[in-house]
Design an enzyme around this catalytic site. Structure first.
Site, mmCIF file in Angstrom:
data_model
loop_
_atom_site.group_PDB
_atom_site.id
_atom_site.type_symbol
_atom_site.label_atom_id
_atom_site.label_comp_id
_atom_site.label_asym_id
_atom_site.label_seq_id
_atom_site.Cartn_x
_atom_site.Cartn_y
_atom_site.Cartn_z
ATOM 1 N N HIS A 35 -5.445 2.142 8.457
ATOM 2 C CA HIS A 35 -5.020 0.752 8.287
ATOM 3 C C HIS A 35 -5.769 -0.194 9.228
ATOM 4 O O HIS A 35 -6.271 -1.236 8.821
ATOM 5 C CB HIS A 35 -3.510 0.647 8.515
ATOM 6 C CG HIS A 35 -2.932 -0.674 8.145
ATOM 7 N ND1 HIS A 35 -3.009 -1.785 8.967
ATOM 8 C CD2 HIS A 35 -2.271 -1.088 7.029
ATOM 9 C CE1 HIS A 35 -2.416 -2.807 8.383
ATOM 10 N NE2 HIS A 35 -1.948 -2.420 7.211
ATOM 11 N N ARG A 36 -5.783 0.127 10.518
ATOM 12 C CA ARG A 36 -6.507 -0.604 11.565
ATOM 13 C C ARG A 36 -5.944 -1.975 11.927
ATOM 14 O O ARG A 36 -6.557 -2.707 12.696
ATOM 15 C CB ARG A 36 -8.001 -0.740 11.224
ATOM 16 C CG ARG A 36 -8.719 0.592 11.114
ATOM 17 C CD ARG A 36 -10.197 0.454 11.312
ATOM 18 N NE ARG A 36 -10.840 -0.338 10.264
ATOM 19 C CZ ARG A 36 -12.143 -0.579 10.227
ATOM 20 N NH1 ARG A 36 -12.936 -0.099 11.181
ATOM 21 N NH2 ARG A 36 -12.676 -1.279 9.257
ATOM 22 N N ASP A 37 -4.786 -2.333 11.386
ATOM 23 C CA ASP A 37 -4.160 -3.596 11.795
ATOM 24 C C ASP A 37 -2.638 -3.465 11.741
ATOM 25 O O ASP A 37 -1.939 -4.336 11.223
ATOM 26 C CB ASP A 37 -4.634 -4.744 10.907
ATOM 27 C CG ASP A 37 -4.350 -6.120 11.527
ATOM 28 O OD1 ASP A 37 -4.137 -6.181 12.751
ATOM 29 O OD2 ASP A 37 -4.354 -7.116 10.789
ATOM 30 N N LEU A 38 -2.151 -2.345 12.277
ATOM 31 C CA LEU A 38 -0.708 -2.127 12.309
ATOM 32 C C LEU A 38 -0.074 -3.046 13.344
ATOM 33 O O LEU A 38 -0.417 -2.995 14.526
ATOM 34 C CB LEU A 38 -0.418 -0.662 12.652
ATOM 35 C CG LEU A 38 -0.886 0.357 11.613
ATOM 36 C CD1 LEU A 38 -0.791 1.764 12.174
ATOM 37 C CD2 LEU A 38 -0.091 0.229 10.324
ATOM 38 N N ASN A 42 2.665 -7.217 9.837
ATOM 39 C CA ASN A 42 2.296 -6.495 8.622
ATOM 40 C C ASN A 42 3.340 -5.475 8.190
ATOM 41 O O ASN A 42 3.081 -4.639 7.328
ATOM 42 C CB ASN A 42 0.936 -5.807 8.810
ATOM 43 C CG ASN A 42 -0.200 -6.812 8.875
ATOM 44 O OD1 ASN A 42 -0.060 -7.938 8.391
ATOM 45 N ND2 ASN A 42 -1.307 -6.425 9.478
#
Length: 217
Positions: A35-38, A42
């Site tokens: 994911h890289r943007d937890l 979000n």
């Protein structure tokens, strides 16, 4: 929710954490995507208070590469290797962010806070929380393992899913971590009828739903 109600109870935090871990198991395992943007922004809650993972704008496939180079995400959730501007393993970075989230569920604030990016980076690279986590020993142990500064020492997703705090008495992760099973592939006949009415053949819809395929249908 945290702004309005403050820290979550361990029971509620555990429920959300299990649902988030189920989403990560699907992304990392079934789809080979990180994911890289937890972050809190979000994570969505539906009408039944179920947690949903959103916004895959920074997601990356790990099917053909293990290490990633793009430094992205939100600073308060970013892993030490991101601050150090090194290549990193996406699954390990996601697990750090998940550890930050679980800490924040239980504490009502981030484990690392600072007035500038440089100061925040120094704190993250040191790995010492601003304040002790006001939770059970099991919760603290889990978060400590997830927020290990050396990525190779960080708990893996499998280890997190099998941790005592996550299991809370269950015999295995399979009992408590949501997964995509056959029950989720049952057709909603009302939806099938609506799709059929606008030109998407009902038999074709049923076929693809029941076989779990992912395509334009």
């Amino acid at each position: 929710l945290l702004d309005a109600s403050g820290p979550l109870s361990e029971e509620r935090a555990r429920r959300y954490s299990r649902q988030l871990l189920g989403a990560l198991c699907y992304c990392h395992g079934a789809q080979l995507v990180v994911h890289r943007d937890l972050k809190l922004d979000n994570l969505l809650l539906d009408a039944d208070d179920n947690l949903l993972l959103a916004d895959f704008g920074f997601a990356a496939s790990i099917a053909s590469t293990r290490r990633l180079k793009l430094l992205c995400g939100s600073p308060h959730y970013s892993a030490p290797e991101i601050f150090a501007q090194r290549e990193y393993v996406g699954t390990q970075a996601d697990l750090w962010s998940t550890g930050v989230l679980i800490y924040t569920f239980l504490a009502g604030h981030f484990p690392f806070q600072a007035d500038s990016m440089d100061a925040l980076g120094r704190k993250v690279l040191r790995g010492k929380w601003d304040k002790p986590l006001p939770a059970s020993d099991a919760a603290r142990d889990l978060v400590r393992r997830m927020l290990a500064v050396p990525a190779v020492e960080r708990a893996t997703l499998e280890e997190v899913c099998s941790h005592a705090w996550v299991l809370d008495g269950a015999r295995s992760a399979a009992e408590v971590i949501p997964s995509e099973g056959e029950e989720e592939r049952a057709c909603d006949e009302a939806a099938v009828a609506e799709l059929d009415a606008i030109g998407c053949n009902a038999a074709l819809v049923r076929h693809h739903v029941e076989h779990g395929t992912r395509n334009h249908v």
